[in-house]
Design a protein around this motif. Structure first.
Motif, PDB file in Angstrom:
ATOM      1  N   ALA A 267       0.830  -1.209   0.000  1.00  0.00           N
ATOM      2  CA  ALA A 267       0.000   0.000   0.000  1.00  0.00           C
ATOM      3  C   ALA A 267       0.865   1.261   0.000  1.00  0.00           C
ATOM      4  CB  ALA A 267      -0.928  -0.010   1.218  1.00  0.00           C
ATOM      5  N   HIS A 268       2.001   1.211   0.705  1.00  0.00           N
ATOM      6  CA  HIS A 268       2.921   2.348   0.694  1.00  0.00           C
ATOM      7  C   HIS A 268       3.424   2.618  -0.726  1.00  0.00           C
ATOM      8  CE1 HIS A 268       3.278   1.563   5.092  1.00  0.00           C
ATOM      9  NE2 HIS A 268       3.511   2.860   5.142  1.00  0.00           N
ATOM     10  N   VAL A 269       3.762   1.551  -1.435  1.00  0.00           N
ATOM     11  CA  VAL A 269       4.277   1.695  -2.799  1.00  0.00           C
ATOM     12  C   VAL A 269       3.215   2.323  -3.699  1.00  0.00           C
ATOM     13  CG1 VAL A 269       5.136   0.451  -4.819  1.00  0.00           C
ATOM     14  CG2 VAL A 269       5.864  -0.240  -2.523  1.00  0.00           C
ATOM     15  N   ILE A 270       1.995   1.818  -3.614  1.00  0.00           N
ATOM     16  CA  ILE A 270       0.907   2.339  -4.454  1.00  0.00           C
ATOM     17  C   ILE A 270       0.659   3.813  -4.157  1.00  0.00           C
ATOM     18  CG2 ILE A 270      -1.567   2.145  -4.938  1.00  0.00           C
ATOM     19  CD1 ILE A 270      -1.296  -0.877  -4.344  1.00  0.00           C
ATOM     20  N   GLU A 271       0.619   4.157  -2.874  1.00  0.00           N
ATOM     21  CA  GLU A 271       0.345   5.543  -2.499  1.00  0.00           C
ATOM     22  C   GLU A 271       1.490   6.465  -2.912  1.00  0.00           C
ATOM     23  OE1 GLU A 271      -1.818   8.649  -1.408  1.00  0.00           O
ATOM     24  OE2 GLU A 271      -2.505   6.554  -1.469  1.00  0.00           O
ATOM     25  N   ALA A 272       2.735   5.977  -2.815  1.00  0.00           N
ATOM     26  CA  ALA A 272       3.885   6.796  -3.215  1.00  0.00           C
ATOM     27  C   ALA A 272       3.856   7.076  -4.713  1.00  0.00           C
ATOM     28  CB  ALA A 272       5.183   6.093  -2.826  1.00  0.00           C
ATOM     29  N   VAL A 273       3.472   6.082  -5.509  1.00  0.00           N
ATOM     30  CA  VAL A 273       3.369   6.281  -6.957  1.00  0.00           C
ATOM     31  C   VAL A 273       2.302   7.328  -7.268  1.00  0.00           C
ATOM     32  CG1 VAL A 273       2.720   5.188  -9.136  1.00  0.00           C
ATOM     33  CG2 VAL A 273       4.218   3.982  -7.538  1.00  0.00           C
ATOM     34  N   ARG A 274       1.163   7.213  -6.623  1.00  0.00           N
ATOM     35  CA  ARG A 274       0.079   8.178  -6.859  1.00  0.00           C
ATOM     36  C   ARG A 274       0.509   9.593  -6.477  1.00  0.00           C
ATOM     37  NH1 ARG A 274      -4.950   4.684  -4.248  1.00  0.00           N
ATOM     38  NH2 ARG A 274      -5.310   3.308  -6.054  1.00  0.00           N
ATOM     39  N   LEU A 275       1.192   9.719  -5.351  1.00  0.00           N
ATOM     40  CA  LEU A 275       1.620  11.040  -4.905  1.00  0.00           C
ATOM     41  C   LEU A 275       2.650  11.635  -5.866  1.00  0.00           C
ATOM     42  CD1 LEU A 275       1.613  13.323  -2.896  1.00  0.00           C
ATOM     43  CD2 LEU A 275       3.221  12.034  -1.463  1.00  0.00           C
ATOM     44  N   ALA A 276       3.589  10.819  -6.339  1.00  0.00           N
ATOM     45  CA  ALA A 276       4.599  11.314  -7.280  1.00  0.00           C
ATOM     46  C   ALA A 276       3.947  11.811  -8.566  1.00  0.00           C
ATOM     47  CB  ALA A 276       5.612  10.210  -7.589  1.00  0.00           C
ATOM     48  N   GLU A 277       2.980  11.063  -9.072  1.00  0.00           N
ATOM     49  CA  GLU A 277       2.294  11.478 -10.298  1.00  0.00           C
ATOM     50  C   GLU A 277       1.471  12.742 -10.072  1.00  0.00           C
ATOM     51  OE1 GLU A 277       0.152   7.951 -11.241  1.00  0.00           O
ATOM     52  OE2 GLU A 277       1.837   7.012 -12.318  1.00  0.00           O
ATOM     53  N   SER A 278       0.859  12.858  -8.902  1.00  0.00           N
ATOM     54  CA  SER A 278       0.072  14.063  -8.591  1.00  0.00           C
ATOM     55  C   SER A 278       0.981  15.284  -8.482  1.00  0.00           C
ATOM     56  CB  SER A 278      -0.694  13.864  -7.278  1.00  0.00           C
ATOM     57  OG  SER A 278      -1.617  12.795  -7.390  1.00  0.00           O
ATOM     58  N   LEU A 279       2.146  15.108  -7.862  1.00  0.00           N
ATOM     59  CA  LEU A 279       3.095  16.211  -7.741  1.00  0.00           C
ATOM     60  C   LEU A 279       3.575  16.667  -9.116  1.00  0.00           C
ATOM     61  CD1 LEU A 279       5.252  15.027  -4.694  1.00  0.00           C
ATOM     62  CD2 LEU A 279       3.697  16.993  -4.761  1.00  0.00           C
ATOM     63  N   ALA A 280       3.822  15.705 -10.010  1.00  0.00           N
ATOM     64  CA  ALA A 280       4.265  16.063 -11.362  1.00  0.00           C
ATOM     65  C   ALA A 280       3.193  16.877 -12.080  1.00  0.00           C
ATOM     66  CB  ALA A 280       4.594  14.796 -12.151  1.00  0.00           C
ATOM     67  N   ALA A 281       1.933  16.479 -11.923  1.00  0.00           N
ATOM     68  CA  ALA A 281       0.837  17.215 -12.566  1.00  0.00           C
ATOM     69  C   ALA A 281       0.715  18.624 -11.987  1.00  0.00           C
ATOM     70  CB  ALA A 281      -0.468  16.446 -12.386  1.00  0.00           C
ATOM     71  N   LEU A 290      12.857  12.700 -10.534  1.00  0.00           N
ATOM     72  CA  LEU A 290      13.497  12.313  -9.283  1.00  0.00           C
ATOM     73  C   LEU A 290      13.006  13.159  -8.113  1.00  0.00           C
ATOM     74  CD1 LEU A 290      15.558  10.596  -7.792  1.00  0.00           C
ATOM     75  CD2 LEU A 290      17.332  12.239  -8.459  1.00  0.00           C
ATOM     76  N   SER A 291      12.795  14.447  -8.336  1.00  0.00           N
ATOM     77  CA  SER A 291      12.344  15.301  -7.231  1.00  0.00           C
ATOM     78  C   SER A 291      10.958  14.886  -6.747  1.00  0.00           C
ATOM     79  CB  SER A 291      12.342  16.771  -7.664  1.00  0.00           C
ATOM     80  OG  SER A 291      11.506  16.965  -8.794  1.00  0.00           O
ATOM     81  N   GLU A 292      10.070  14.520  -7.672  1.00  0.00           N
ATOM     82  CA  GLU A 292       8.723  14.089  -7.267  1.00  0.00           C
ATOM     83  C   GLU A 292       8.761  12.743  -6.539  1.00  0.00           C
ATOM     84  OE1 GLU A 292       8.486  17.296  -9.723  1.00  0.00           O
ATOM     85  OE2 GLU A 292       9.299  15.368 -10.410  1.00  0.00           O
ATOM     86  N   THR A 293       9.550  11.814  -7.063  1.00  0.00           N
ATOM     87  CA  THR A 293       9.628  10.511  -6.395  1.00  0.00           C
ATOM     88  C   THR A 293      10.274  10.648  -5.020  1.00  0.00           C
ATOM     89  OG1 THR A 293      11.736  10.029  -7.515  1.00  0.00           O
ATOM     90  CG2 THR A 293       9.725   9.230  -8.561  1.00  0.00           C
ATOM     91  N   ALA A 296       7.727  12.081  -2.653  1.00  0.00           N
ATOM     92  CA  ALA A 296       6.708  11.077  -2.346  1.00  0.00           C
ATOM     93  C   ALA A 296       7.247  10.023  -1.386  1.00  0.00           C
ATOM     94  CB  ALA A 296       6.216  10.421  -3.640  1.00  0.00           C
ATOM     95  N   VAL A 297       8.474   9.598  -1.598  1.00  0.00           N
ATOM     96  CA  VAL A 297       9.079   8.593  -0.711  1.00  0.00           C
ATOM     97  C   VAL A 297       9.243   9.163   0.691  1.00  0.00           C
ATOM     98  CG1 VAL A 297      11.223   7.355  -0.233  1.00  0.00           C
ATOM     99  CG2 VAL A 297      10.240   7.285  -2.519  1.00  0.00           C
ATOM    100  N   ARG A 298       9.678  10.416   0.780  1.00  0.00           N
ATOM    101  CA  ARG A 298       9.852  11.035   2.098  1.00  0.00           C
ATOM    102  C   ARG A 298       8.524  11.071   2.859  1.00  0.00           C
ATOM    103  NH1 ARG A 298      11.425  15.640   0.583  1.00  0.00           N
ATOM    104  NH2 ARG A 298      13.682  15.569   0.986  1.00  0.00           N
ATOM    105  N   ALA A 299       7.462  11.446   2.162  1.00  0.00           N
ATOM    106  CA  ALA A 299       6.174  11.611   2.828  1.00  0.00           C
ATOM    107  C   ALA A 299       5.516  10.278   3.169  1.00  0.00           C
ATOM    108  CB  ALA A 299       5.241  12.437   1.941  1.00  0.00           C
TER     109      ALA A 299
END
Length: 501
Positions: A267-281, A290-293, A296-299
């Motif tokens: 679930a952490h992995v799925i949520e981190a991917v979603r957050l990274a994509e949202s940040l990019a948008a 790299l900055s978005e990932t 997302a990993v930090r959060a």
């Protein structure tokens, strides 16, 4: 490069035959355009050639500002190029990034080049980004001239000559892989006579070249290689990921954190991917970088902490990958002997620092100790003595090992002393004994010879010790020499070394 045993990151190492310390590296990662072009050409039976200024000239030239096509490890003493009016150093990619409103050149490069994949748009022109970059570099060259790199004029003249030769042989079907900064110069209309005039009278040295293993850490810009990248592990991942690079990256991060006993679920992995994509948008980027990932990993996976994030930066973003070169690669005799010893003693060079505990009562461990001490005497700092853990007995020895690519240069330099590690260490010890001026220097050298198992050097060292002791009446100097002598007396029991000398 076509050898299956050749695994990047690797580097071309060139050094002057008469002065191995005058050397330069040309590092290549699996995602380096030059490496990809060479491998493709070899796989498709297409002629491929290097067109940069040969090492025989580049090693002989003295660069006023230390800017090299490769990573220099020693200064040259040869005449400089004709003096030109000093020009401030210019980082062209940074200038373009700042012009576009970016504070990070790598992020700008990702947005305008890496993430603009023609595969996502069948109608896109794959060469369009390169055409735009060529136009931008032309404008920068007009504004900044050589950009603070006066030697580029000579390099580019040589490149143009090689390009003319290739076109004469193959027609216009020639592709050049080079830094974008050089594109305007290669496209410029110049005469052959003018280019040859720039190359006339260049100093030369006899040079040798070979392939050596490199590391991702040394590819990073902060390690000193000017054309490097801050995050080679990240770009290596992007190059190797066939699809879904963000998902695969987050999976790698989760695996690393789990190895460190941190709880990270799917679930952490799925949520981190979603957050990274949202940040990019939200940031208007075509894809998560790299900055978005990282954010997302930090959060999500690090709970806002930078401590585990530092581990991810070190192990994944930069990485500890050490390349491999085939046995058939040219090497100095000393390097071949060292490689044989490493295999015999099962001491594999690794980029990641590791602790090695030795029991000197065991034959293999004693041989490992002798090898490491001999290398230290030769100024090849693969291993450094460390504080032992547990037992304090004299039969225990601890080392901290880490192989750096620059050690290949140190091996080449040490080759003047001999063709094997033992003979080279013996010759250098004898030379140091004769050159030593202080009694403590000779006693320390005697101790080192016992540690390194160099019985043939001991007679010379002990004669030098007797000579210095007879001439030195200073009580302080004699006292300084006693600890090394006292330690030396016990090595005969522990290492089965003859201390009678």
């Amino acid at each position: 490069a076509a050898d299956p045993q050749m695994r990047p990151p690797v580097a071309l190492l060139a050094h002057a035959v008469d002065d191995p310390g005058r050397a330069a590296f040309w590092p290549l990662a699996e995602f380096s355009p030059e490496w990809v072009a060479v491998r493709w050409a070899l796989a498709h039976d297409v002629p491929v050639r290097f067109i940069d200024l040969p090492a025989t000239h580049s090693l002989a030239l003295k660069e006023p500002h230390g800017d090299q096509p490769g990573e220099e490890t020693g200064p040259a003493e040869t005449p400089e190029l004709p003096e030109q009016e000093a020009t401030p150093h210019v980082d062209p990619i940074r200038v373009l990034a700042e012009t576009a409103g970016y504070d990070d050149p790598e992020r700008w490069w990702e947005d305008v080049v890496e993430h603009r994949s023609p595969a996502a748009d069948a109608t896109a022109d794959a060469l369009a980004p390169f055409t735009a970059l060529a136009e931008a570099m032309t404008a920068l060259r007009e504004a900044y001239g050589d950009g603070g790199h006066p030697r580029d004029a000579v390099r580019e003249a040589y490149m143009r000559i090689q390009l003319r030769t290739a076109r004469k042989e193959f027609g216009d079907g020639v592709a050049v892989v080079c830094g974008a900064w050089h594109v305007p110069a290669l496209a410029a209309r110049t005469t052959l006579a003018a280019d040859r005039a720039l190359l006339k009278g260049l100093p030369k040295v006899k040079a040798e070249m070979t392939w050596v293993p490199w590391t991702h850490r040394r590819l990073a810009r902060h390690s000193g290689y000017g054309a490097g990248v801050d995050s080679p592990g990240w770009y290596g991942h992007l190059f190797g990921a066939a699809d879904r690079p963000i998902e695969r990256w987050m999976t790698k991060v989760a695996g690393l954190l789990r190895e460190e006993d941190r709880f990270v679920s799917t679930a952490h992995v799925i949520e981190a991917v979603r957050l990274a994509e949202s940040l990019a948008a939200m940031r208007g980027r075509p894809l998560a970088g790299l900055s978005e990932t990282t954010d997302a990993v930090r959060a999500v996976m690090c709970e806002g902490s930078d401590v585990p994030l530092a581990l991810i930066q070190d192990r994944l973003v930069v990485g500890e990958t050490l390349g491999e070169v085939p046995d058939s690669a040219p090497a100095v005799p000393l390097q071949r002997d060292l490689t044989r010893s490493q295999r015999t003693l099962r001491l594999k060079p690794e980029a990641l620092e590791k602790e090695l505990d030795l029991d000197l009562r065991k034959e293999t461990d004693a041989a490992r100790s002798r090898l490491l001490h001999r290398l230290r005497l030769l100024s090849i700092g693969w291993g450094e003595p460390a504080e032992g853990r547990g037992s304090t007995g004299t039969f225990r020895e601890s080392w901290r090992l880490r192989w750096e690519p620059e050690l290949h240069v140190r091996v080449a330099e040490a080759g003047v002393w001999g063709t094997t590690v033992a003979t080279a260490a013996t010759a250098k010890a004898e030379s140091q004994a004769l050159a030593a001026t202080a009694l403590s220097e000779v006693t320390a050298l005697a101790e080192h010879c016992l540690l390194a198992g160099l019985p043939e050097a001991l007679p010379v060292v002990m004669r030098a010790l007797a000579d210095r002791a007879a001439l030195d009446a200073d009580v302080g100097h004699l006292a300084d020499a006693l600890p090394a002598l006292a330690r030396s007396l016990r090595y005969g029991d522990v290492r089965s070394t003859d201390t009678a000398a």
